[in-house]
Design an enzyme around this catalytic site. Structure first.
Site, short mmCIF file in Angstrom:
data_model
loop_
_atom_site.label_atom_id
_atom_site.label_comp_id
_atom_site.label_asym_id
_atom_site.label_seq_id
_atom_site.Cartn_x
_atom_site.Cartn_y
_atom_site.Cartn_z
N LYS A 14 42.43 43.05 51.55
CA LYS A 14 42.18 41.90 52.42
C LYS A 14 43.33 40.89 52.36
O LYS A 14 43.79 40.42 53.39
CB LYS A 14 40.87 41.19 52.02
CG LYS A 14 39.63 42.05 52.16
CD LYS A 14 38.36 41.29 51.86
CE LYS A 14 38.25 40.80 50.42
NZ LYS A 14 38.00 41.83 49.42
N ARG A 89 30.32 36.34 51.44
CA ARG A 89 30.05 37.44 50.52
C ARG A 89 28.56 37.63 50.28
O ARG A 89 28.18 38.50 49.49
CB ARG A 89 30.71 37.14 49.18
CG ARG A 89 31.98 37.95 48.89
CD ARG A 89 32.51 37.47 47.55
NE ARG A 89 33.42 38.37 46.91
CZ ARG A 89 34.74 38.32 47.01
NH1 ARG A 89 35.33 37.44 47.79
NH2 ARG A 89 35.48 39.15 46.33
N ARG A 128 47.13 46.49 40.21
CA ARG A 128 47.40 45.07 40.46
C ARG A 128 47.29 44.26 39.17
O ARG A 128 48.04 43.32 38.94
CB ARG A 128 46.42 44.54 41.52
CG ARG A 128 46.64 43.09 41.91
CD ARG A 128 45.82 42.70 43.12
NE ARG A 128 44.42 42.46 42.79
CZ ARG A 128 43.47 42.17 43.69
NH1 ARG A 128 43.77 42.11 44.97
NH2 ARG A 128 42.23 41.95 43.33
N ARG A 146 32.22 44.09 39.70
CA ARG A 146 32.59 43.52 41.01
C ARG A 146 32.23 44.47 42.14
O ARG A 146 31.75 44.05 43.19
CB ARG A 146 34.09 43.19 41.04
CG ARG A 146 34.40 41.91 40.26
CD ARG A 146 35.85 41.85 39.84
NE ARG A 146 36.76 41.77 40.96
CZ ARG A 146 38.06 42.09 40.88
NH1 ARG A 146 38.56 42.53 39.74
NH2 ARG A 146 38.82 41.97 41.93
P1 ADP Z 1 38.61 40.49 45.18
O1 ADP Z 1 38.21 40.61 46.62
O2 ADP Z 1 39.86 41.20 44.83
O3 ADP Z 1 37.48 40.77 44.23
P2 ADP Z 1 38.83 37.57 45.40
O4 ADP Z 1 40.13 36.98 45.07
O5 ADP Z 1 38.37 37.53 46.82
O6 ADP Z 1 38.95 39.02 44.84
O7 ADP Z 1 37.67 36.91 44.50
C1 ADP Z 1 37.75 36.84 43.10
C2 ADP Z 1 36.42 36.37 42.53
O8 ADP Z 1 36.12 35.05 43.03
C3 ADP Z 1 35.20 37.21 42.92
O9 ADP Z 1 35.02 38.32 42.05
C4 ADP Z 1 34.07 36.18 42.79
O10 ADP Z 1 33.70 35.98 41.43
C5 ADP Z 1 34.72 34.88 43.26
N1 ADP Z 1 34.50 34.67 44.72
C6 ADP Z 1 35.44 34.74 45.70
N2 ADP Z 1 34.89 34.51 46.91
C7 ADP Z 1 33.56 34.29 46.69
C8 ADP Z 1 32.45 34.02 47.54
N3 ADP Z 1 32.58 33.94 48.89
N4 ADP Z 1 31.24 33.83 46.96
C9 ADP Z 1 31.08 33.90 45.64
N5 ADP Z 1 32.07 34.17 44.78
C10 ADP Z 1 33.32 34.37 45.29
#
Ligand code: ADP
Length: 192
Positions: A14, A89, A128, A146
């Protein structure tokens, strides 16, 4: 206005695709993960709260995440559109986003979901983790949590937008350029 949701499991690409889409369509990139990491780095109260969830691979609570997202949009109202990366999410986040945008006479143009098999995700995340410094990319148990959280809480968001005929799936395996072309083709149809 073109308002895109870039959707997909952790490691689906993404962030990489968002930065290319931002260049092509002049959109404002809003990544909730990046916003949390910025706050964690600066030890803000938001960052300290988010950290306890992120380091386990859990989602940050909806209320915290939704308020942060709204503030970011409100601070940047004069843009040609937004690309939401890592948000929504949960179904509650999707509903909150739709309501929030509707009050501004805006709407989500479409959701683009990057489709990548689990084995490939784990491989990419561990790769990564070697140089990103992200603790959540360095531990197989956190990565597994995750992906499980994604399957349980986030995957239903696709169905939410599918019901509104605004969800599109894109094959997320291939070169960065190939995947980008697939996304641009979808956006072309979306804009018609
Ligand atoms: P990835 O998609 O690689 O898991 P992100 O950088 O999008 O990583 O997100 C890292 C972490 O931040 C997630 O595992 C979660 O804990 C938190 N996070 C990010 N966006 C949200 C969201 N919309 N709602 C709740 N937690 C979030």
């Amino acid at each position: 206005m073109l308002n895109l949701i870039l959707f997909g499991p952790p490691g689906s690409g993404k962030g990489t695709q968002a930065s290319k889409l931002v260049d092509k369509y002049s959109l404002l990139h809003i990544s909730t993960g990046d916003l949390f990491r910025y706050n964690m780095k600066n030890d803000t109260p938001l960052g300290i709260e988010a950290k306890s969830y992120i380091e386990k691979g859990d989602l940050v609570p909806d209320s915290v995440t939704i308020n942060m997202l709204k503030a970011k949009v409100n601070e940047n109202s004069d843009v040609p559109g937004y690309i939401f990366d890592g948000f929504p999410r949960t179904i509650a986040q999707a509903e909150a986003l739709d309501n929030f945008l509707a009050k501004k006479d805006l709407a989500v143009s479409g959701l683009l979901a990057l489709d990548v098999p689990d084995e490939e995700l784990i491989k990419r995340l561990l790769e990564r983790g070697k140089d990103s410094g992200r603790a959540d990319d360095q531990d197989e148990n956190i990565i597994a949590n995750r992906i499980e959280t994604y399957n349980n809480e986030t995957a239903p968001v696709f169905g939410f937008y599918e019901k509104q005929k605004r969800a599109n799936k894109v094959d997320g395996v291939g070169s960065i350029e190939e995947i980008f072309e697939r996304l641009c083709a979808m956006i072309f149809w979306m804009k018609r």
